[in-house]
Design a protein around this motif. Structure first.
Motif, PDB file in Angstrom:
ATOM      1  N   GLY A   1      -7.316   1.205  -5.636  1.00 39.01           N
ATOM      2  CA  GLY A   1      -7.992   2.439  -5.257  1.00 39.01           C
ATOM      3  C   GLY A   1      -8.676   2.397  -3.909  1.00 39.01           C
ATOM      4  N   SER A   2      -8.766   1.222  -3.310  1.00 38.59           N
ATOM      5  CA  SER A   2      -9.420   1.111  -2.001  1.00 38.59           C
ATOM      6  C   SER A   2      -8.540   1.703  -0.914  1.00 38.59           C
ATOM      7  CB  SER A   2      -9.733  -0.357  -1.686  1.00 38.59           C
ATOM      8  OG  SER A   2      -8.539  -1.123  -1.617  1.00 38.59           O
ATOM      9  N   GLY A   3      -9.178   2.163   0.137  1.00 40.73           N
ATOM     10  CA  GLY A   3      -8.446   2.781   1.228  1.00 40.73           C
ATOM     11  C   GLY A   3      -8.588   2.020   2.526  1.00 40.73           C
ATOM     12  N   VAL A   4      -7.641   2.196   3.411  1.00 36.78           N
ATOM     13  CA  VAL A   4      -7.672   1.561   4.721  1.00 36.78           C
ATOM     14  C   VAL A   4      -6.957   2.461   5.714  1.00 36.78           C
ATOM     15  CG1 VAL A   4      -5.540   0.250   4.330  1.00 36.78           C
ATOM     16  CG2 VAL A   4      -7.209  -0.591   5.991  1.00 36.78           C
TER      17      VAL A   4
ATOM     18  N   ALA B   1       0.832  -1.207   0.000  1.00 35.36           N
ATOM     19  CA  ALA B   1       0.000   0.000   0.000  1.00 35.36           C
ATOM     20  C   ALA B   1       0.867   1.258   0.000  1.00 35.36           C
ATOM     21  CB  ALA B   1      -0.922  -0.003   1.216  1.00 35.36           C
ATOM     22  N   THR B   2       0.258   2.362  -0.416  1.00 33.21           N
ATOM     23  CA  THR B   2       0.909   3.669  -0.386  1.00 33.21           C
ATOM     24  C   THR B   2       0.377   4.470   0.794  1.00 33.21           C
ATOM     25  OG1 THR B   2       1.186   3.714  -2.790  1.00 33.21           O
ATOM     26  CG2 THR B   2       1.277   5.824  -1.651  1.00 33.21           C
TER      27      THR B   2
ATOM     28  N   VAL C   1      -1.616   7.746  16.437  1.00 32.81           N
ATOM     29  CA  VAL C   1      -1.094   7.827  15.072  1.00 32.81           C
ATOM     30  C   VAL C   1      -2.044   7.068  14.151  1.00 32.81           C
ATOM     31  CG1 VAL C   1       0.819   7.296  13.509  1.00 32.81           C
ATOM     32  CG2 VAL C   1       1.300   7.968  15.874  1.00 32.81           C
ATOM     33  N   ILE C   2      -2.423   7.702  13.032  1.00 34.14           N
ATOM     34  CA  ILE C   2      -3.301   7.060  12.055  1.00 34.14           C
ATOM     35  C   ILE C   2      -2.630   7.106  10.692  1.00 34.14           C
ATOM     36  CG2 ILE C   2      -5.576   7.029  10.983  1.00 34.14           C
ATOM     37  CD1 ILE C   2      -6.646   8.566  13.406  1.00 34.14           C
ATOM     38  N   PHE C   3      -2.451   5.935  10.090  1.00 32.67           N
ATOM     39  CA  PHE C   3      -1.890   5.818   8.748  1.00 32.67           C
ATOM     40  C   PHE C   3      -3.046   5.661   7.760  1.00 32.67           C
ATOM     41  CE2 PHE C   3       1.196   4.078  11.722  1.00 32.67           C
ATOM     42  CZ  PHE C   3       2.394   4.664  11.322  1.00 32.67           C
ATOM     43  N   TYR C   4      -3.165   6.581   6.814  1.00 28.06           N
ATOM     44  CA  TYR C   4      -4.165   6.485   5.756  1.00 28.06           C
ATOM     45  C   TYR C   4      -3.493   5.870   4.537  1.00 28.06           C
ATOM     46  CZ  TYR C   4      -7.175   9.510   8.574  1.00 28.06           C
ATOM     47  OH  TYR C   4      -7.961  10.029   9.585  1.00 28.06           O
ATOM     48  N   LEU C   5      -3.908   4.661   4.186  1.00 26.08           N
ATOM     49  CA  LEU C   5      -3.248   3.907   3.124  1.00 26.08           C
ATOM     50  C   LEU C   5      -4.161   3.760   1.913  1.00 26.08           C
ATOM     51  CD1 LEU C   5      -1.693   0.994   5.244  1.00 26.08           C
ATOM     52  CD2 LEU C   5      -0.783   3.296   4.853  1.00 26.08           C
TER      53      LEU C   5
END
Length: 293
Positions: free
Chosen positions: A116-119, A21-22, A107-111
């Protein structure tokens, strides 16, 4: 605090959501955990691809495409949870009540995945004994947190011959030697108690006293590897604040033979004794005086 099987369980739980993931952005809700977060923490992570999740002893490692590695430690109460688009609840059936207060989401990582889906990967830590640090490219094994760690007690890394070399000449109690992270990395109090019971070895005996007994060394190595492998397979042990990445709790604690069982009958069917407890170096040691010598 979580031991090696718990951290490995977290790694495996996070891997499908994080690897590949990015990192679109990082929400940093406070400047520090146990230690200050690295300078430009969110900035340096934003836009990077996560190429792998690893583990060294009780440390989770997040490896990025530019060579930077995030070293994470869960401390006493740290945990990760996974939230996907349209799903604000971490999956899993709860054995004990878990911390739900978002006030401890530090801390929250938005991936973003390739489809195109997010987590969102959220680090929650009420006591803030955990930490996140950076290891620059090519310096992970030299990082102060990892540089002096010993052999891993998993797979084929640990053998009777390795134990012979590690324990020879050691006059400390056997349990203390096994907890020495510079000798064996990641072994904690719970699983040392369990492994010593399986191997029939007293936690009080001098560590070097088995260095010339290959049968005892092989049995101890087998016992350590087995108890760790079984705990990982069962999802880690649930004690106090530990939860898996998906919100579920581990169940290896139901298989404990000695840990936390003071005064209960020994589970060796040939033994009529009860489990005893004593304190070694400030930690509870559970053992059977009849089975372990």
């Amino acid at each position: 605090m979580p031991e090696l099987p718990e951290v490995e369980t977290v790694r495996r739980g996070l891997e499908p959501s994080m690897q590949g993931a990015t990192i679109d952005r990082v929400q940093q809700n406070r400047p520090d955990l146990r230690f200050p977060l690295p300078p430009r923490f969110a900035e340096r992570l934003t836009g990077r691809d996560i190429v792998a999740l690893g583990r060294r002893a009780k440390y989770l490692t997040i490896h990025l495409d530019n060579g930077l590695t995030v070293i994470c430690h869960l401390g006493m109460s740290g945990s990760f949870r996974i939230e996907t688009d349209g799903d604000e609840n971490a999956p899993g059936n709860f054995h004990h009540e878990r911390v739900k207060s978002t006030a401890h989401d530090h801390v929250i990582f938005y991936l973003r995945h390739h489809d195109g889906s997010g987590v969102r990967i959220i680090y929650n830590d009420p006591r803030r004994f955990g930490f996140m640090l950076f290891a620059e490219e090519g310096t992970l094994n030299q990082h102060p947190m990892l540089a002096r760690l010993g052999v891993e007690p998993t797979g084929n890394h640990l053998s009777g011959q390795v134990l012979r070399e590690l324990l020879a000449g050691k006059r400390t109690p056997l349990k203390a030697a096994l907890l020495d992270q510079s000798l064996i990395a990641g072994l904690g109090n719970i699983y040392v108690c369990e492994a010593l019971w399986r191997a029939g070895l007293s936690p009080m005996r001098e560590a070097g006293s088995i260095a010339d007994d290959q049968k005892k060394l092989d049995l101890l190595a087998d016992s350590i590897r087995a108890v760790i492998a079984e705990a990982i397979e069962a999802g880690g042990s649930t004690l106090k604040d530990y939860i898996q990445a998906n919100g579920a709790l581990g169940y290896f604690q139901h298989s404990f033979k000695v840990y936390g069982r003071e005064g209960e009958p020994c589970r060796n069917p040939k033994c009529r004794s009860v489990i005893q407890r004593m304190v070694q170096s400030g930690r509870s040691t559970f053992y059977c005086a009849s089975c372990q010598s």
